[in-house]
Structures are given as C-alpha cells and as structure tokens.
Design an enzyme around this catalytic site. Structure first.
Site, short mmCIF file in Angstrom:
data_model
loop_
_atom_site.label_atom_id
_atom_site.label_comp_id
_atom_site.label_asym_id
_atom_site.label_seq_id
_atom_site.Cartn_x
_atom_site.Cartn_y
_atom_site.Cartn_z
N LYS A 217 0.81 -1.21 0.00
CA LYS A 217 0.00 0.00 0.00
C LYS A 217 0.85 1.27 0.00
CE LYS A 217 -4.35 -1.98 1.39
NZ LYS A 217 -5.46 -2.06 2.36
N ARG A 257 -2.95 -10.07 5.03
CA ARG A 257 -3.33 -10.23 3.62
C ARG A 257 -2.21 -9.66 2.77
NH1 ARG A 257 -5.89 -7.27 -0.46
NH2 ARG A 257 -7.45 -8.39 -1.71
#
Length: 287
Positions: A217, A257
């Site tokens: 991210k 994740r």
C-alpha cells in the site's frame, strides 16, 4: 455451516486479483487460468488461504457490473476450492458472495462491511460463514476526500465497532466476525501508521480477530522514500509488507493479507517462535 479457522499462529492470506486494473499487479492475473495457477502457487509458498477478488478497490476505481464480476470470480473460486484451497471471496456484492460460496468459498471479505449492498449481511447470516468487516467510509472513487480525522484510532474504533454491532444485529454470529481497520481506505500514510501502532488496542477494544491488509500500500512507499525521493512502485514494497506481517503477528493479528506470500509466511513463523519463547511473567510478555 463454516466456522472461523483457527491457526496456531497468524495466518497468511494470499491475494489473487482477477482484475485488469489492480494497483498492485496491473492485471497480471486477469486471465482465469493464470489466476488459478497464481492461487496454487501462493499456497505452495505458504498461504493458509487465498482471497479472490474481481473488482479493484484502488483509489479512484470505478465499480464493474455484476455480470462481469461474476465472470471473473466464480470460475477461479471453483477451481481453487476443488483443488483443496481455502478460499475467501473479496466482494461488496451479495450476489457474487453467494455464488462464490456455492462454488466453494469459505469466507466473505467485504471492504464495505456490508454497507455497499444491503443484501450482504442477511446473505452471510443465512450462509453461516465468517465475514470480514472493514472500516469503510465510501466508494474508492472519492474515498480520499473522506480521510479527515481528529483522532483516527478513536474514530475507527467507534465506526468499526458500530458496524460490527449492526452486522451482528443483522444475524451474523459474533464468533464469525473478523475486523479490518481498512488501511489505505479513506486514510493517508499518517493515519495508516497510527492504526498499525494501535493494533493491540484495536484487538482489545473490538474484541474480534484482526485482518491486517497493508501489503504494497501507498503508505509503505511513503515510509520507504526519503525526503524528496520518489516512492518505490508497489512491487518494490514487498520487503516492507513482510516487516508489517511480522509486527502484526506479534500484535496478535488473526491474519495478514499479502500479495507475495513467502516472506510473510516466514515472518509470521518467526513472530510465533518469539511469542512461544517469551516467558509469560511480569518481566516478559503478558496476554
């Protein structure tokens, strides 16, 4: 009926994006055959379960229609489930989640926490499967306009707690609810880092297993880039993602994740070994 899987350590959820426009892999697994092969490879390299999604939730992403999402997701879920893989379906649509469950998925991961589709919570409740409830303030197309907080940890705790209570009131068994603080969703880098630092508090106050989805991210790029430097591209953030996996595991996350599994699989095992070696005494770790 499917209960929440329990692991002796933090689980590793591998990601398969069956999309042409994911921020993380640029459509590398858009073909169904390639997506299935990718899922099997993730398991071979250490994933405990595989999250299959057919709709990008990157910043600015537009929704795809239901028929297209079904076309992308269901064959991949079916093939992986038939191969013995534990599959999570990443969708905001109840119809897609239901078809994926029929195809063999074991868990529903909804980044909207059931807010995007009012049929989602009743469907999950009836299916009696685990449900990931993420902190969400609105669609990806304009979510960064909603990244305003006076106290990001306190506000996420309040908003996510309210959502969990609504999901349970809608019929989902509390023991099947997993929470996700929604890193990168209506949050900037400072917000994401504050939430990661507060994982023990989130876990304690929400009282539910935590899924931590930090992989590749934007905030990691900001951390890795020095002043005035260009952040590395998503694939250049995998080592940092594994570092977060180790930290999240030490802080008691149920699962992380990630897009690249091997390093995170090693990281959570090291974290568990340290946890096992820490005396449960006043001088050591306490539960």
């Amino acid at each position: 009926m499917a209960g929440l899987a329990e692991y002796h350590r933090c689980a590793v959820m591998g990601v398969v994006n069956v999309t042409p426009d994911s921020f993380s892999d640029g459509g590398q697994w858009f073909d169904a055959e390639k997506a299935v092969a990718r899922g099997l490879d993730l398991v071979a390299t250490g994933a405990d379960l595989v999250d299959v999604g057919g709709e990008s939730t990157r910043p600015g992403a537009l929704r795809v229609d239901e028929a297209e999402e079904l076309r992308r997701v269901v064959p991949v879920v079916r093939a992986l489930a038939d191969a013995g893989v534990v599959v999570s379906v990443d969708t905001m649509r109840a119809s897609v989640a239901e078809r994926a469950l029929e195809a063999g998925a074991a868990l529903v991961n909804d980044v909207s926490g059931g807010l995007a589709d009012p049929a989602m919570v009743p469907m999950v409740a009836a299916a009696e499967v685990p449900f990931v409830v993420m902190h969400w303030r609105g669609p990806s197309v304009d979510m960064h306009a909603k990244a305003e907080y006076a106290d990001v940890v306190g506000e996420v705790l309040r908003e996510l707690g309210d959502r969990v209570r609504a999901v349970v009131a809608g019929g989902v068994a509390p023991e099947r609810v997993i929470v996700d603080p929604g890193l990168g969703f209506a949050k900037n880098a400072e917000h994401d880092l504050a939430l990661l630092a507060a994982l023990p508090r989130l876990r304690a106050e929400l009282g539910r297993p935590l899924l931590v989805a930090a992989s590749r991210k934007r905030f990691l790029g900001r951390v890795l880039a020095g002043a005035g430097q260009t952040p590395p591209p998503p694939r250049g953030r995998d080592a940092a993602s594994a570092a977060v996996s180790a930290l999240a595991a030490r802080d008691g996350a149920w699962a992380v994740r990630v897009h690249e599994v091997a390093a995170s699989a090693d990281a959570v095992r090291v974290a568990q070994a340290l946890d096992d070696a820490t005396p449960d005494t006043p001088a050591g770790r306490t539960a």
